[in-house]
Write an enzyme that holds these catalytic residues in place. Structure first.
Site, PDB file in Angstrom:
ATOM      1  CG  HIS A 126      -2.057  -1.026   1.074  1.00  0.00           C
ATOM      2  ND1 HIS A 126      -2.845  -1.430   2.120  1.00  0.00           N
ATOM      3  CD2 HIS A 126      -2.496  -1.730  -0.011  1.00  0.00           C
ATOM      4  CE1 HIS A 126      -3.716  -2.341   1.704  1.00  0.00           C
ATOM      5  NE2 HIS A 126      -3.527  -2.544   0.413  1.00  0.00           N
ATOM      6  N   PRO A 227      -5.006 -10.232  18.452  1.00  0.00           N
ATOM      7  CG  PRO A 227      -5.021  -8.100  19.435  1.00  0.00           C
ATOM      8  CD  PRO A 227      -4.421  -8.888  18.307  1.00  0.00           C
TER       9      PRO A 227
HETATM   10  C1  BJW Z   1      -3.498  -6.036  16.598  1.00  0.00           C
HETATM   11  C2  BJW Z   1      -3.003  -5.272  17.659  1.00  0.00           C
HETATM   12  C3  BJW Z   1      -1.775  -5.671  18.213  1.00  0.00           C
HETATM   13  C4  BJW Z   1      -4.845  -4.394  17.027  1.00  0.00           C
HETATM   14  N1  BJW Z   1      -1.141  -6.739  17.726  1.00  0.00           N
HETATM   15  N2  BJW Z   1      -2.863  -7.086  16.124  1.00  0.00           N
HETATM   16  C5  BJW Z   1     -12.793  -7.556  -3.542  1.00  0.00           C
HETATM   17  C6  BJW Z   1     -13.908  -7.635  -2.762  1.00  0.00           C
HETATM   18  C7  BJW Z   1     -14.481  -6.484  -2.221  1.00  0.00           C
HETATM   19  C8  BJW Z   1     -13.917  -5.222  -2.436  1.00  0.00           C
HETATM   20  C9  BJW Z   1     -12.799  -5.150  -3.188  1.00  0.00           C
HETATM   21  C10 BJW Z   1     -12.241  -6.289  -3.734  1.00  0.00           C
HETATM   22  N3  BJW Z   1     -11.149  -5.919  -4.428  1.00  0.00           N
HETATM   23  C11 BJW Z   1     -10.989  -4.595  -4.312  1.00  0.00           C
HETATM   24  C12 BJW Z   1     -11.986  -4.098  -3.570  1.00  0.00           C
HETATM   25  C13 BJW Z   1     -12.161  -2.645  -3.210  1.00  0.00           C
HETATM   26  C14 BJW Z   1     -11.258  -2.194  -2.098  1.00  0.00           C
HETATM   27  C15 BJW Z   1     -11.570  -3.019  -0.843  1.00  0.00           C
HETATM   28  O1  BJW Z   1     -10.863  -3.941  -0.470  1.00  0.00           O
HETATM   29  N4  BJW Z   1     -12.607  -2.656  -0.121  1.00  0.00           N
HETATM   30  C16 BJW Z   1     -12.943  -3.359   1.130  1.00  0.00           C
HETATM   31  C17 BJW Z   1     -13.161  -2.367   2.243  1.00  0.00           C
HETATM   32  C18 BJW Z   1     -14.117  -4.265   0.891  1.00  0.00           C
HETATM   33  N5  BJW Z   1      -9.862  -2.307  -2.447  1.00  0.00           N
HETATM   34  C19 BJW Z   1      -9.234  -1.374  -3.140  1.00  0.00           C
HETATM   35  O2  BJW Z   1      -9.801  -0.371  -3.527  1.00  0.00           O
HETATM   36  C20 BJW Z   1      -7.772  -1.611  -3.466  1.00  0.00           C
HETATM   37  N6  BJW Z   1      -7.519  -1.399  -4.855  1.00  0.00           N
HETATM   38  C21 BJW Z   1      -7.882  -2.282  -5.788  1.00  0.00           C
HETATM   39  O3  BJW Z   1      -8.413  -3.331  -5.514  1.00  0.00           O
HETATM   40  O4  BJW Z   1      -7.537  -1.889  -7.074  1.00  0.00           O
HETATM   41  C22 BJW Z   1      -8.144  -2.564  -8.160  1.00  0.00           C
HETATM   42  C23 BJW Z   1      -9.433  -1.863  -8.434  1.00  0.00           C
HETATM   43  C24 BJW Z   1      -9.396  -0.512  -8.678  1.00  0.00           C
HETATM   44  C25 BJW Z   1     -10.584   0.149  -8.965  1.00  0.00           C
HETATM   45  C26 BJW Z   1     -11.777  -0.555  -8.972  1.00  0.00           C
HETATM   46  C27 BJW Z   1     -11.785  -1.920  -8.684  1.00  0.00           C
HETATM   47  C28 BJW Z   1     -10.605  -2.572  -8.414  1.00  0.00           C
HETATM   48  C29 BJW Z   1      -6.897  -0.603  -2.756  1.00  0.00           C
HETATM   49  C30 BJW Z   1      -6.875  -0.782  -1.284  1.00  0.00           C
HETATM   50  C31 BJW Z   1      -6.001   0.301  -0.649  1.00  0.00           C
HETATM   51  C32 BJW Z   1      -6.128   0.314   0.852  1.00  0.00           C
HETATM   52  N7  BJW Z   1      -5.546   1.496   1.347  1.00  0.00           N
HETATM   53  C33 BJW Z   1      -5.483   1.697   2.790  1.00  0.00           C
HETATM   54  C34 BJW Z   1      -4.925   3.100   3.060  1.00  0.00           C
HETATM   55  C35 BJW Z   1      -3.429   3.154   2.816  1.00  0.00           C
HETATM   56  C36 BJW Z   1      -2.882   4.498   3.113  1.00  0.00           C
HETATM   57  C37 BJW Z   1      -2.975   4.870   4.549  1.00  0.00           C
HETATM   58  O5  BJW Z   1      -2.351   4.227   5.411  1.00  0.00           O
HETATM   59  O6  BJW Z   1      -3.669   5.842   4.829  1.00  0.00           O
HETATM   60  O7  BJW Z   1      -4.660   0.685   3.395  1.00  0.00           O
HETATM   61  S1  BJW Z   1      -7.054   1.468   3.608  1.00  0.00           S
HETATM   62  C38 BJW Z   1      -6.393   0.743   5.057  1.00  0.00           C
HETATM   63  O8  BJW Z   1      -6.829  -0.627   5.183  1.00  0.00           O
HETATM   64  C39 BJW Z   1      -4.878   0.669   4.820  1.00  0.00           C
HETATM   65  C40 BJW Z   1      -4.530  -0.651   5.397  1.00  0.00           C
HETATM   66  O9  BJW Z   1      -3.298  -1.093   4.863  1.00  0.00           O
HETATM   67  C41 BJW Z   1      -5.702  -1.492   5.000  1.00  0.00           C
HETATM   68  C42 BJW Z   1      -5.872  -2.719   5.828  1.00  0.00           C
HETATM   69  O10 BJW Z   1      -6.113  -2.410   7.167  1.00  0.00           O
HETATM   70  P1  BJW Z   1      -5.428  -3.281   8.288  1.00  0.00           P
HETATM   71  O11 BJW Z   1      -3.957  -3.115   8.185  1.00  0.00           O
HETATM   72  O12 BJW Z   1      -5.958  -4.647   8.244  1.00  0.00           O
HETATM   73  O13 BJW Z   1      -5.863  -2.513   9.628  1.00  0.00           O
HETATM   74  P2  BJW Z   1      -7.246  -2.620  10.442  1.00  0.00           P
HETATM   75  O14 BJW Z   1      -7.302  -1.382  11.241  1.00  0.00           O
HETATM   76  O15 BJW Z   1      -8.374  -2.951   9.579  1.00  0.00           O
HETATM   77  O16 BJW Z   1      -7.031  -3.877  11.389  1.00  0.00           O
HETATM   78  C43 BJW Z   1      -6.093  -3.860  12.452  1.00  0.00           C
HETATM   79  C44 BJW Z   1      -6.012  -5.251  13.018  1.00  0.00           C
HETATM   80  O17 BJW Z   1      -4.982  -5.255  13.987  1.00  0.00           O
HETATM   81  C45 BJW Z   1      -7.283  -5.719  13.735  1.00  0.00           C
HETATM   82  O18 BJW Z   1      -7.591  -7.037  13.297  1.00  0.00           O
HETATM   83  C46 BJW Z   1      -6.899  -5.729  15.217  1.00  0.00           C
HETATM   84  O19 BJW Z   1      -7.537  -6.764  15.958  1.00  0.00           O
HETATM   85  C47 BJW Z   1      -5.426  -5.978  15.121  1.00  0.00           C
HETATM   86  N8  BJW Z   1      -4.616  -5.475  16.251  1.00  0.00           N
HETATM   87  N9  BJW Z   1      -3.836  -4.279  17.941  1.00  0.00           N
HETATM   88  C48 BJW Z   1      -1.648  -7.453  16.729  1.00  0.00           C
HETATM   89  N10 BJW Z   1      -1.192  -4.999  19.271  1.00  0.00           N
END
Ligand code: BJW
Length: 259
Positions: A126, A227
């Site tokens: 990302h 967790p």
């Molecule tokens: C702990 C803890 C501790 C807490 N120890 N653990 C297929 C199906 C459905 C939708 C889509 C699909 N394919 C694509 C999509 C659309 C979309 C998408 O996925 N939407 C979903 C919401 C459904 N995806 C996209 O748009 C992607 N692009 C794409 O697919 O391009 C092709 C395309 C283009 C146009 C049209 C169609 C297709 C791009 C995704 C980009 C994501 N960007 C972000 C922001 C990055 C910049 C920034 O940092 O600001 O990335 S969003 C945000 O979410 C960020 C993260 O990397 C990402 C994931 O989040 P993450 O890391 O999992 O964090 P959390 O907060 O969700 O979870 C934290 C976890 O930690 C929890 O589980 C806690 O329990 C745990 N935790 N403390 C260990 N101490």
């Protein structure tokens, strides 16, 4: 304090055995990896000024189109936070593992805490917040970034020296395509891995959330450290409900000799 915490962690025996016998390892990390360094995850309530805004709504191409000054101020605030925090014991343990085995990190995080901990092979699917570039012509922007002393709600982004477009952070927003090189490498790494350790991700953002399933279908053992239960918990071989900074030093210490 950190050592006392780790001492109280009991590593499941099966995980020690799998980790010890796996030559090629990929650690797939999300925002929870950096939580114990003091960086908020995406689904936690944010602190201070940014409590009123949803991170999911700000991390999108449409938010940038609508209000670049709001989005730029949010990213500068996060850029500043990242500069002022340190890698936690989990980042350090992964780097240590990498000195004893073939360990690659595939991270969704835009911070540089894995690199600062010493991990040599880090793939940012990302992007990286500090890789500023023009939002129009994509020219890299290497000028010093002016960060206000206090967080503010709006700030005009700098202007590109080449074309006059607005400068943006080097991250991948919702609706944008992942960098092809990083994505291709991430798929290759998990496909060739013996073990994939999924740490601190909710597993809801695609395509990154599909990497554990690709790994499993290609023959890797997949372990989750989180967790809480997540969207990938049902498809992994083992889930360990622990935090990154407690579990990873204990796991690595359970099979790698100290030093
Ligand atoms: C702990 C803890 C501790 C807490 N120890 N653990 C297929 C199906 C459905 C939708 C889509 C699909 N394919 C694509 C999509 C659309 C979309 C998408 O996925 N939407 C979903 C919401 C459904 N995806 C996209 O748009 C992607 N692009 C794409 O697919 O391009 C092709 C395309 C283009 C146009 C049209 C169609 C297709 C791009 C995704 C980009 C994501 N960007 C972000 C922001 C990055 C910049 C920034 O940092 O600001 O990335 S969003 C945000 O979410 C960020 C993260 O990397 C990402 C994931 O989040 P993450 O890391 O999992 O964090 P959390 O907060 O969700 O979870 C934290 C976890 O930690 C929890 O589980 C806690 O329990 C745990 N935790 N403390 C260990 N101490």
């Amino acid at each position: 304090m950190e050592q006392d915490d780790t001492a109280r962690v009991t590593v499941p025996k099966a995980l020690t055995e799998i980790a010890a016998r796996s030559p090629r390892v990929v650690v797939l990390t999300g925002a929870g990896m950096s939580a114990e360094s003091g960086l908020a995850t995406f689904r936690d309530p944010h602190a201070g000024l940014w409590e009123r805004f949803s991170p999911q709504a700000l991390a999108s191409a449409s938010a940038w189109e609508d209000d670049p000054e709001l989005v730029w101020a949010w990213y500068l605030w996060r850029f500043e936070r990242i500069e002022h925090v340190a890698p936690n014991a989990g980042h350090v343990a992964i780097a240590r593992w990498g000195r004893g085995a073939d360990v690659s990190v595939v991270t969704q995080n835009v911070d540089d805490l894995h690199e600062r901990a010493g991990s040599a092979d880090v793939v940012h699917v990302h992007g990286a917040i500090a890789s500023f570039r023009c939002s129009v012509c994509e020219a890299p922007y290497a000028e010093p970034i002016d960060v206000p002393d206090e967080p503010v709600e709006r700030l005009p982004p700098p202007v590109c020296r080449v074309c006059g477009g607005l400068v943006r952070p080097g991250v991948v927003w919702f609706g944008e395509v992942l960098p092809v090189d990083a994505w291709t490498r991430a798929v290759a790494l998990v496909s060739e891995a013996d073990l994939v350790v999924v740490v601190g991700t909710s597993g809801i953002v695609y395509p990154a959330a599909g990497l554990p399933a690709i790994a499993r279908s290609e023959g890797a053992v997949v372990i989750e450290i989180n967790p809480d239960r997540t969207d990938v918990s049902d498809m992994v071989h083992h889930t360990w409900h622990e935090t990154a900074a407690r579990a990873l030093p204990a796991l690595v210490g359970s099979f790698l000799p100290a030093g």
